[in-house]
Design an enzyme around this catalytic site. Structure first.
Site, PDB file in Angstrom:
ATOM      1  N   CYS A 111      -5.684  -0.885   4.230  1.00 31.04           N
ATOM      2  CA  CYS A 111      -4.865   0.042   5.000  1.00 31.04           C
ATOM      3  C   CYS A 111      -5.476   1.449   4.975  1.00 31.04           C
ATOM      4  O   CYS A 111      -6.572   1.661   5.459  1.00 31.04           O
ATOM      5  CB  CYS A 111      -3.431  -0.006   4.487  1.00 31.04           C
ATOM      6  N   HIS A 112      -4.775   2.423   4.398  1.00 28.32           N
ATOM      7  CA  HIS A 112      -5.299   3.791   4.281  1.00 28.32           C
ATOM      8  C   HIS A 112      -6.137   3.990   3.024  1.00 28.32           C
ATOM      9  O   HIS A 112      -6.693   5.056   2.802  1.00 28.32           O
ATOM     10  CB  HIS A 112      -4.147   4.806   4.282  1.00 28.32           C
TER      11      HIS A 112
END
Length: 186
Positions: A111-112
């Site tokens: 994800c991030h």
């Protein structure tokens, strides 16, 4: 014997992590026999989130001040927006990540999570993926961003979001089992 028996894995996280991106990989490596430590910036509890909603808190096992990459066989970086954004502003956390690459050890980010990899300057000339909103950051740091469920590049495992967790966890276990990888040092 479990695939990761005798292996030690660090999960680097702080407040604001996407809960399932910590819990599912942690369960996957523990189920294969690994010892897991949640490593954070400070002692105490860290706050998980289910997207924008507060979820559970988790106890920190070790602080980034008290560990080194040489203590572990692999590193997992969960996403969420606030978690990697805070981690990438902490010099010790960034150096901890950089040291895994210098020691050729497996690193997994979802994800991030790759924001921390960008800050550690370890994505140049590597193929990886992430949540789409940070693909420009990865490209600007010299990474080759692709839109795929899971990408493995010399021990670096990346995925886009919670929908990719099954494939991500499978590759995390595989790469940690394989151990050190040939890759450029930083």
């Amino acid at each position: 014997m479990a695939k990761l028996e005798g292996k030690r894995v660090a999960i680097l996280a702080t407040d604001g992590f996407e809960q399932v991106e910590l819990t599912q990989p942690m369960k996957a490596v523990k189920d294969e026999g690994a010892q897991v430590h949640i490593v954070s910036l400070e002692d105490g509890q860290i706050q998980g989130f289910n997207h924008a909603d507060k979820a559970d808190t988790f106890s920190v096992d070790k602080t980034v001040d008290s560990v080194s990459a040489s203590d572990y066989d692999g590193l997992i970086l969960p996403g969420g927006v606030h978690n990697p954004d805070s981690l990438r502003t902490n010099d010790k956390a960034v150096q901890f990540v950089r040291d895994f690459f210098a020691q050729h050890k497996p690193v997994a980010a979802i994800c991030h999570g790759p924001w921390v990899l960008v800050e550690a300057d370890v994505v140049r000339d590597r193929k990886l993926t992430s949540f789409p909103s940070i693909k420009t950051d990865i490209k600007n740091a010299g990474g080759n961003w692709v839109d795929e469920e899971v990408v493995v590049d010399q021990g670096l495992v990346t995925s886009r979001d919670p929908d990719d967790l099954d494939a991500f966890c499978k590759k995390v276990v595989e790469e940690i089992r394989e151990g050190k990888h040939d890759r450029q040092t930083v």
